[in-house]
Design a protein around this motif. Structure first.
Motif, PDB file in Angstrom:
ATOM      1  N   LEU A 128      32.963  37.054  39.128  1.00 42.64           N
ATOM      2  CA  LEU A 128      32.543  36.759  40.487  1.00 42.64           C
ATOM      3  C   LEU A 128      31.826  35.422  40.609  1.00 42.64           C
ATOM      4  O   LEU A 128      31.143  34.987  39.691  1.00 42.64           O
ATOM      5  CB  LEU A 128      31.611  37.855  41.015  1.00 42.64           C
ATOM      6  CG  LEU A 128      32.103  39.296  40.982  1.00 42.64           C
ATOM      7  CD1 LEU A 128      31.025  40.219  41.525  1.00 42.64           C
ATOM      8  CD2 LEU A 128      33.391  39.449  41.766  1.00 42.64           C
ATOM      9  N   LYS A 139      36.231  36.625  43.782  1.00 41.84           N
ATOM     10  CA  LYS A 139      36.591  37.268  42.518  1.00 41.84           C
ATOM     11  C   LYS A 139      37.852  36.594  42.003  1.00 41.84           C
ATOM     12  O   LYS A 139      38.874  36.582  42.691  1.00 41.84           O
ATOM     13  CB  LYS A 139      36.832  38.770  42.718  1.00 41.84           C
ATOM     14  CG  LYS A 139      37.124  39.504  41.408  1.00 41.84           C
ATOM     15  CD  LYS A 139      37.224  41.006  41.637  1.00 41.84           C
ATOM     16  CE  LYS A 139      37.444  41.737  40.314  1.00 41.84           C
ATOM     17  NZ  LYS A 139      37.538  43.209  40.508  1.00 41.84           N
ATOM     18  N   HIS A 140      37.749  36.003  40.808  1.00 37.88           N
ATOM     19  CA  HIS A 140      38.856  35.219  40.248  1.00 37.88           C
ATOM     20  C   HIS A 140      39.332  34.178  41.260  1.00 37.88           C
ATOM     21  O   HIS A 140      40.534  33.920  41.396  1.00 37.88           O
ATOM     22  CB  HIS A 140      40.014  36.136  39.845  1.00 37.88           C
ATOM     23  CG  HIS A 140      39.633  37.146  38.794  1.00 37.88           C
ATOM     24  ND1 HIS A 140      39.131  36.802  37.568  1.00 37.88           N
ATOM     25  CD2 HIS A 140      39.692  38.512  38.816  1.00 37.88           C
ATOM     26  CE1 HIS A 140      38.884  37.898  36.859  1.00 37.88           C
ATOM     27  NE2 HIS A 140      39.201  38.937  37.590  1.00 37.88           N
ATOM     28  N   ILE A 144      36.648  37.938  48.530  1.00 41.62           N
ATOM     29  CA  ILE A 144      36.817  39.391  48.636  1.00 41.62           C
ATOM     30  C   ILE A 144      36.486  39.912  50.028  1.00 41.62           C
ATOM     31  O   ILE A 144      36.539  41.121  50.280  1.00 41.62           O
ATOM     32  CB  ILE A 144      35.947  40.133  47.599  1.00 41.62           C
ATOM     33  CG1 ILE A 144      34.450  39.947  47.906  1.00 41.62           C
ATOM     34  CG2 ILE A 144      36.281  39.667  46.188  1.00 41.62           C
ATOM     35  CD1 ILE A 144      33.544  40.828  47.078  1.00 41.62           C
ATOM     36  N   VAL A 197      34.160  44.298  44.155  1.00 42.91           N
ATOM     37  CA  VAL A 197      33.680  43.467  43.033  1.00 42.91           C
ATOM     38  C   VAL A 197      34.079  44.026  41.673  1.00 42.91           C
ATOM     39  O   VAL A 197      34.071  43.304  40.673  1.00 42.91           O
ATOM     40  CB  VAL A 197      32.142  43.287  43.074  1.00 42.91           C
ATOM     41  CG1 VAL A 197      31.706  42.681  44.398  1.00 42.91           C
ATOM     42  CG2 VAL A 197      31.415  44.607  42.817  1.00 42.91           C
TER      43      VAL A 197
END
Length: 217
Positions: A128, A139-140, A144, A197
Motif C-alpha cells: 500500500l 494498492k500495487h 482502492i 487493503v
C-alpha cells in the motif's frame, strides 16, 4: 483536502501567539489554550490530530493532559524548560511522542510536528501507498477508492502501528467525540477496509479492537 487540527497549549501568551502564527501559516487549523484544563476541554470538543503541550501549566499540567489524550491514541508533543535527562524520560513515560526543550526555533518545532503526523507526503505499508495530502490509498499502484471514513481509520491504525486501538478510540478518530451511534459500526467499516487493503494487514483483538501489524517497506 482535510485540514489537520493542532491544539497548542502554553501559559505564555507570547509563545502561544508565535506558535499559532507559524502553524496557521502552514495551513493547520489551530486551537489554543493557556492551561491544561482548557486544553482538555478543547480536545474533547474537536477532532485533534496533534497536541503541543507545555509541561508546566496551571490547573492541569501538560503531563496530566498528555496522559489523558494518549488514552485515545492522539499524538502529543511536550514543550518544557526542564533540561534534565530524568525530566525527558518522565515526559516520554507519560506517553509523549516527542519532547522539545525551550528555547527552540519554531521552524524546528513545526518540522517535528509534521514528522509526527507523517506529513512528509506519503506512507508505504506493504503493497500500500497512502497519499496523506490527497487522502487516497493505492494498492500495487491502483487507487482502492477508500471512503473518507476508511481513510481516517487506516490513518489512525498506521499512526499507532503495533498498538491495539479500541473501538471507542477508532470511533473518536473517524467520527468525532460527539458520535453517539453503535460501537459495532467500526466492525463493518473495518471489514470493508480489509477487503480493499488485504485481510492480513489488520489484526483483530477479540473484545478489544484492532491493530496494524505490518512494517514499512
Amino acid at each position: 483536502m482535510k485540514r489537520v487540527n493542532v491544539l497548542l497549549a502554553d501559559d505564555e501568551p507570547h509563545m502561544l501567539h508565535i506558535l499559532n502564527a507559524y502553524f496557521t501559516k502552514e495551513g493547520f487549523t489551530v486551537f489554543t489554550a493557556e492551561n491544561g484544563e482548557e486544553a482538555l476541554e478543547l480536545y474533547y470538543a474537536n477532532a485533534v490530530d496533534l497536541a503541543v503541550l507545555d509541561w508546566m501549566m496551571p490547573i492541569k499540567s501538560g503531563i496530566e493532559a498528555c496522559q489523558e489524550m494518549k488514552r485515545y491514541g492522539t499524538k502529543v508533543l511536550l514543550l518544557t524548560a526542564k533540561g534534565e535527562a530524568e525530566d525527558e524520560l518522565a515526559g516520554l513515560q507519560a506517553g509523549a511522542d516527542d519532547y522539545v526543550r525551550k528555547p527552540f526555533d519554531p521552524r524546528v518545532l513545526l518540522l517535528r510536528a509534521k514528522k509526527l503526523l507523517h506529513m512528509e507526503g506519503e506512507i508505504r505499508i506493504g503493497p500500500l501507498r497512502m497519499d496523506m495530502v490527497g487522502q487516497k490509498i493505492y494498492k500495487h499502484g491502483v487507487d482502492i477508492q477508500a471512503t473518507h471514513r476508511e481513510f481516517q481509520l487506516m490513518k489512525c491504525l498506521v499512526h499507532n502501528r503495533g498498538r491495539i486501538m479500541t473501538r471507542t478510540a477508532l470511533l473518536d478518530h473517524g467520527w468525532g467525540f460527539d458520535y453517539e451511534g453503535e460501537e459495532r459500526t467500526i466492525d463493518t467499516h473495518i471489514r470493508r477496509l480489509r477487503e480493499k487493503v488485504g485481510e492480513e494487514l489488520i489484526k483483530t483483538h477479540r473484545g478489544i479492537g484492532y491493530s496494524l501489524e505490518a512494517a514499512h517497506e
